[in-house]
Design an enzyme around this catalytic site. Sequence first.
Site, PDB file in Angstrom:
ATOM      1  N   CYS A 270     -10.785   1.953 -13.358  1.00  0.00           N
ATOM      2  CA  CYS A 270      -9.583   1.539 -13.703  1.00  0.00           C
ATOM      3  C   CYS A 270      -9.280   0.091 -14.192  1.00  0.00           C
ATOM      4  O   CYS A 270     -10.248  -0.586 -13.945  1.00  0.00           O
ATOM      5  CB  CYS A 270      -8.699   1.777 -12.407  1.00  0.00           C
ATOM      6  SG  CYS A 270      -8.884   0.777 -10.947  1.00  0.00           S
TER       7      CYS A 270
ATOM      8  N   HIS B 107     -16.667  -0.649  -4.774  1.00  0.00           N
ATOM      9  CA  HIS B 107     -17.547   0.203  -3.932  1.00  0.00           C
ATOM     10  C   HIS B 107     -18.285   1.083  -4.970  1.00  0.00           C
ATOM     11  O   HIS B 107     -18.051   2.235  -5.166  1.00  0.00           O
ATOM     12  CB  HIS B 107     -16.433   1.017  -3.170  1.00  0.00           C
ATOM     13  CG  HIS B 107     -16.279   0.150  -1.854  1.00  0.00           C
ATOM     14  ND1 HIS B 107     -14.888   0.664  -1.037  1.00  0.00           N
ATOM     15  CD2 HIS B 107     -16.593  -0.905  -1.322  1.00  0.00           C
ATOM     16  CE1 HIS B 107     -14.904  -0.097  -0.003  1.00  0.00           C
ATOM     17  NE2 HIS B 107     -15.911  -1.050  -0.083  1.00  0.00           N
TER      18      HIS B 107
ATOM     19  N   HIS C   1     -10.911  -5.800  -3.387  1.00  0.00           N
ATOM     20  CA  HIS C   1      -9.874  -5.216  -2.315  1.00  0.00           C
ATOM     21  C   HIS C   1      -8.974  -6.297  -1.778  1.00  0.00           C
ATOM     22  O   HIS C   1      -8.116  -5.977  -1.078  1.00  0.00           O
ATOM     23  CB  HIS C   1     -10.976  -4.673  -1.345  1.00  0.00           C
ATOM     24  CG  HIS C   1     -11.841  -3.876  -1.817  1.00  0.00           C
ATOM     25  ND1 HIS C   1     -13.271  -4.121  -2.093  1.00  0.00           N
ATOM     26  CD2 HIS C   1     -11.858  -2.432  -2.051  1.00  0.00           C
ATOM     27  CE1 HIS C   1     -13.994  -2.983  -2.584  1.00  0.00           C
ATOM     28  NE2 HIS C   1     -13.271  -2.157  -2.777  1.00  0.00           N
TER      29      HIS C   1
ATOM     30  N   CYS D  86      -7.443  -6.637  -7.157  1.00  0.00           N
ATOM     31  CA  CYS D  86      -6.646  -6.003  -7.890  1.00  0.00           C
ATOM     32  C   CYS D  86      -5.000  -6.365  -7.910  1.00  0.00           C
ATOM     33  O   CYS D  86      -4.548  -6.434  -6.809  1.00  0.00           O
ATOM     34  CB  CYS D  86      -6.695  -4.524  -7.524  1.00  0.00           C
ATOM     35  SG  CYS D  86      -5.737  -3.609  -8.645  1.00  0.00           S
TER      36      CYS D  86
ATOM     37  N   GLU E 298      -9.635  -3.111   1.974  1.00  0.00           N
ATOM     38  CA  GLU E 298      -8.323  -3.374   1.624  1.00  0.00           C
ATOM     39  C   GLU E 298      -7.544  -3.583   2.604  1.00  0.00           C
ATOM     40  O   GLU E 298      -6.349  -4.417   2.467  1.00  0.00           O
ATOM     41  CB  GLU E 298      -7.887  -2.282   0.648  1.00  0.00           C
ATOM     42  CG  GLU E 298      -6.333  -2.588   0.096  1.00  0.00           C
ATOM     43  CD  GLU E 298      -5.988  -1.256  -0.756  1.00  0.00           C
ATOM     44  OE1 GLU E 298      -4.500  -1.222  -0.927  1.00  0.00           O
ATOM     45  OE2 GLU E 298      -6.810  -0.607  -1.388  1.00  0.00           O
TER      46      GLU E 298
ATOM     47  N   THR F 102      -3.515   1.352  -1.466  1.00  0.00           N
ATOM     48  CA  THR F 102      -3.393   1.862  -2.903  1.00  0.00           C
ATOM     49  C   THR F 102      -4.310   2.910  -3.172  1.00  0.00           C
ATOM     50  O   THR F 102      -3.854   3.747  -4.010  1.00  0.00           O
ATOM     51  CB  THR F 102      -3.759   0.885  -3.908  1.00  0.00           C
ATOM     52  OG1 THR F 102      -5.156   0.276  -3.735  1.00  0.00           O
ATOM     53  CG2 THR F 102      -2.671  -0.442  -3.666  1.00  0.00           C
TER      54      THR F 102
ATOM     55  N   CYS G 117      -1.149   3.019  -6.442  1.00  0.00           N
ATOM     56  CA  CYS G 117      -1.785   2.591  -7.655  1.00  0.00           C
ATOM     57  C   CYS G 117      -1.825   3.690  -8.784  1.00  0.00           C
ATOM     58  O   CYS G 117      -1.944   5.107  -8.539  1.00  0.00           O
ATOM     59  CB  CYS G 117      -3.262   2.469  -7.244  1.00  0.00           C
ATOM     60  SG  CYS G 117      -4.530   2.401  -8.646  1.00  0.00           S
TER      61      CYS G 117
END
Length: 310
Positions: free
Chosen positions: A12, A41, A74, A96, A126, A164, A194
């Site tokens: 992404c 990850h 994260h 992000c 996160e 997300t 997300c």
Amino acid sequence: MNVILAQPRGFCAGVVRAIDIVELALEQYGAPVYVRHEIVHNHHVVESLKAKGAIFVEELDEVPVDAVTVFSAHGVARVVENAARQRQLRVLDATCPLVGKVHNQGRQYAAKGYQVILIGEAGHPEVIGILGQIPAPVVVVRNVDQVEDLPFPANTPMAYITQTTLSVDDTKAVVLALQQRYPGIVGPDTRDICYAVQNRQTALRILSQCVDLVLVVGAANSANTVTLRTIAAETGVPAYRVAEGAELDRQWFQNVETVGITAGASTPEALVDDVIAALGNLAPLTIKTLPGREEQVQFNLPTGLIARSR
């Protein structure tokens, strides 16, 4: 054997940005560049960056003073940001932007006096970062049963935010339970989860309708990858998560004519290719890609980095 690829799948925009930040920092500042925790990850991504000169650490006290340091996609707690300033580290924040949006939402709700509920996986990086960005008590819930166990009276001013990378359907169920118990609760629309997670889950559901078996390519510690495998299994088709082609089991493919493949948002396309190559060792393949949403999202780089021409 027929192989059908989901569209979209894999990287992404947030993951592309995070990897670009590390690679550009190495190009512009030279090795080593220190990265706190896995940048995303995926073991293969991490090993590739190590080979280029990135050094991954768990805590900032492992980083020399004044070194170039990257925070992972994260996000991190404010205490980590403060520690970096105290150590005079040159920080490039790869959080992000969609995770950063959750940070802002949580802070705004807390400032207005709401009890904030975070729908997420306790202990996920996160979630740890989100909790550390909100200067007020936050309660983490993952499922409907945990909503029932909340100790707050029904008239408590309540707000929720979400990790997300969860399943959209799972989040909707928890949000509905929160709304039923706390009719005045406020929070973002579930569409604010997300975009990449939504798109990959939608594409997977379509893929699952036309295959005999689904392979989800990605790491075991990738939340969105694990969720994709769960969603595939819930559609009724056999579904397996694999990190690479070597993990395929020939027994899975007995009486299977059509295999669907998707990949988590932190999975490079090279690993999808590796899985396809491994399938090709089992049988001759025909390969096609389902039509799907074309993602055009791009996120800006931190100040001080010069983007490559693409």
